[in-house]
Design a protein around this motif. Structure first.
Motif, PDB file in Angstrom:
ATOM      1  N   VAL A   1      25.325  30.048  61.672  1.00  0.00           N
ATOM      2  CA  VAL A   1      26.680  30.429  61.270  1.00  0.00           C
ATOM      3  C   VAL A   1      27.294  29.231  60.550  1.00  0.00           C
ATOM      4  CG1 VAL A   1      28.850  31.469  61.988  1.00  0.00           C
ATOM      5  CG2 VAL A   1      26.824  31.770  63.404  1.00  0.00           C
ATOM      6  N   HIS A   2      27.685  29.456  59.304  1.00  0.00           N
ATOM      7  CA  HIS A   2      28.163  28.345  58.494  1.00  0.00           C
ATOM      8  C   HIS A   2      29.611  28.011  58.801  1.00  0.00           C
ATOM      9  CE1 HIS A   2      24.484  28.185  56.271  1.00  0.00           C
ATOM     10  NE2 HIS A   2      24.540  29.496  56.083  1.00  0.00           N
TER      11      HIS A   2
ATOM     12  N   ASP B   1      36.896  24.724  67.141  1.00  0.00           N
ATOM     13  CA  ASP B   1      36.216  24.800  65.839  1.00  0.00           C
ATOM     14  C   ASP B   1      35.326  26.030  65.799  1.00  0.00           C
ATOM     15  OD1 ASP B   1      37.270  22.314  65.239  1.00  0.00           O
ATOM     16  OD2 ASP B   1      35.546  21.299  66.153  1.00  0.00           O
ATOM     17  N   LEU B   2      34.807  26.381  66.970  1.00  0.00           N
ATOM     18  CA  LEU B   2      33.956  27.576  67.079  1.00  0.00           C
ATOM     19  C   LEU B   2      34.590  28.509  68.103  1.00  0.00           C
ATOM     20  CD1 LEU B   2      31.363  29.157  66.426  1.00  0.00           C
ATOM     21  CD2 LEU B   2      30.226  27.885  68.267  1.00  0.00           C
TER      22      LEU B   2
ATOM     23  N   ALA C   1      41.580  33.314  61.954  1.00  0.00           N
ATOM     24  CA  ALA C   1      40.260  32.891  61.476  1.00  0.00           C
ATOM     25  C   ALA C   1      40.450  32.057  60.217  1.00  0.00           C
ATOM     26  CB  ALA C   1      39.373  34.108  61.201  1.00  0.00           C
ATOM     27  N   THR C   2      40.973  30.873  60.399  1.00  0.00           N
ATOM     28  CA  THR C   2      41.303  29.993  59.276  1.00  0.00           C
ATOM     29  C   THR C   2      40.035  29.395  58.679  1.00  0.00           C
ATOM     30  OG1 THR C   2      41.613  28.263  60.906  1.00  0.00           O
ATOM     31  CG2 THR C   2      43.593  29.399  60.168  1.00  0.00           C
ATOM     32  N   PRO C   3      40.113  28.841  57.477  1.00  0.00           N
ATOM     33  CA  PRO C   3      38.913  28.312  56.826  1.00  0.00           C
ATOM     34  C   PRO C   3      38.231  27.179  57.598  1.00  0.00           C
ATOM     35  CG  PRO C   3      40.692  28.543  55.241  1.00  0.00           C
ATOM     36  CD  PRO C   3      41.279  28.817  56.585  1.00  0.00           C
ATOM     37  N   ASN C   4      38.967  26.481  58.461  1.00  0.00           N
ATOM     38  CA  ASN C   4      38.300  25.405  59.214  1.00  0.00           C
ATOM     39  C   ASN C   4      37.899  25.835  60.622  1.00  0.00           C
ATOM     40  OD1 ASN C   4      40.826  25.590  60.203  1.00  0.00           O
ATOM     41  ND2 ASN C   4      41.421  23.457  59.820  1.00  0.00           N
ATOM     42  N   ARG C   5      37.839  27.148  60.809  1.00  0.00           N
ATOM     43  CA  ARG C   5      37.408  27.655  62.118  1.00  0.00           C
ATOM     44  C   ARG C   5      36.255  28.633  61.917  1.00  0.00           C
ATOM     45  NH1 ARG C   5      42.259  29.235  64.972  1.00  0.00           N
ATOM     46  NH2 ARG C   5      42.146  27.174  65.908  1.00  0.00           N
TER      47      ARG C   5
END
Ligand code: ADP
Ligand code: MG
Length: 251
Positions: free
Chosen positions: A24-25, A166-167, A193-197
């Motif tokens: 998962v990226h 973060d995850l 679900a932000t871009p850094n999460r």
């Protein structure tokens, strides 16, 4: 962000997970689907250290975290919600989030309640802000046990989010909800679900997953049977078979 290699876990004679490979990226959302009993929740349990893996490895940002204890996994920035909800029913909504914020193993519940009396303003404000985000501000002083199911699921989410993971692992966040409640939950998850999460979302309801996840992975009897972009995955013959076979055997 997350890499899983050959992950396996048996329960007695049941193969709950078999040689699972998964990647998962950073900042992406993976939808995890599969019939009941296909190993989805087991994956979360093994990822979060609830159960050790029988074999295989788990890497977070390249670091091997296989079989760490749940509290060590939390420190790696992983948070989850539970399909069957894990709330303190006799505590208020506010206190449920407050306690989750102090999720360190060496801090007892009593100390936390006492600490609330001290001027921990920043932390209070963080809890208030989280209740706002999750639409629970009006319920702050209500007992968690008295909330309707959709609000209880929101509270589960608030408790996970307050740790700024973060995850984030969500186990059927719209389970037991009406279509309207599911739409509200879908909206909320898209917001957080932000871009850094990075997120993994287990859900049967495609209306929640569609427009949310970039990738989808399908489990059946503990094995990955398909992965890729949602539409390709849903059209995959093995996926149709896994679901149709199931509904036919039920009928
Ligand atoms: P899903 O979340 O996809 O519905 P689970 O991961 O909960 O599936 O379960 C996968 C399989 O592992 C099922 O057959 C289930 O009965 C079994 N299982 C899961 N957890 C346990 C456990 N703690 N003890 C025994 N069997 C378990
Ligand atoms: Mg499950």
């Amino acid at each position: 962000m997350l890499k899983v290699e050959g992950l396996s876990r048996m329960f007695g004679g049941v193969e709950a997970l078999v040689g699972l490979d998964l990647q998962v990226h950073d900042g992406s959302v993976l939808g995890l689907i599969g019939p009941n009993g296909s190993g989805k929740t087991t994956l979360f349990n093994v990822l979060t250290g609830v159960y050790p893996a029988d074999s295989g490895r788990i890497y977070l940002r390249g670091k091997d975290v296989t079989n760490l204890k749940p509290q060590q996994i939390i420190r790696h920035g992983v948070a989850r919600t539970f399909q069957n909800l894990r709330l303190y029913h006799r505590m208020t909504v506010f206190d449920n989030v407050w306690v989750a914020q102090h999720s360190l193993p060496d801090v007892g519940l009593r100390e936390l309640i006492l600490a609330r009396r001290n001027p921990e303003r920043v932390r209070r404000e963080a809890v208030v802000a989280m209740l706002d985000v999750t639409g629970l501000a009006d319920h702050a002083d209500q007992l968690a046990g008295g909330l309707p199911l959709p609000q209880q699921r929101r509270l589960e989410l608030a408790r996970a989010l307050i740790r700024s993971p973060d995850l984030l692992l969500l186990d059927e966040p719209a389970g037991g909800m009406t279509p309207a409640e599911t739409a509200d939950m879908a909206h909320l998850i898209r917001h957080i679900a932000t871009p850094n999460r990075t997120c993994i979302v287990i859900e049967h309801k495609m209306e929640l997953l569609s427009g949310l996840c970039q990738q989808m992975c399908v489990l059946n009897f503990g094995r990955k049977i398909a992965e890729g972009e949602p539409q390709q995955v849903l059209d995959h013959p093995d996926v149709l078979e896994a679901y149709l076979g199931r509904s036919q055997s039920r009928a």
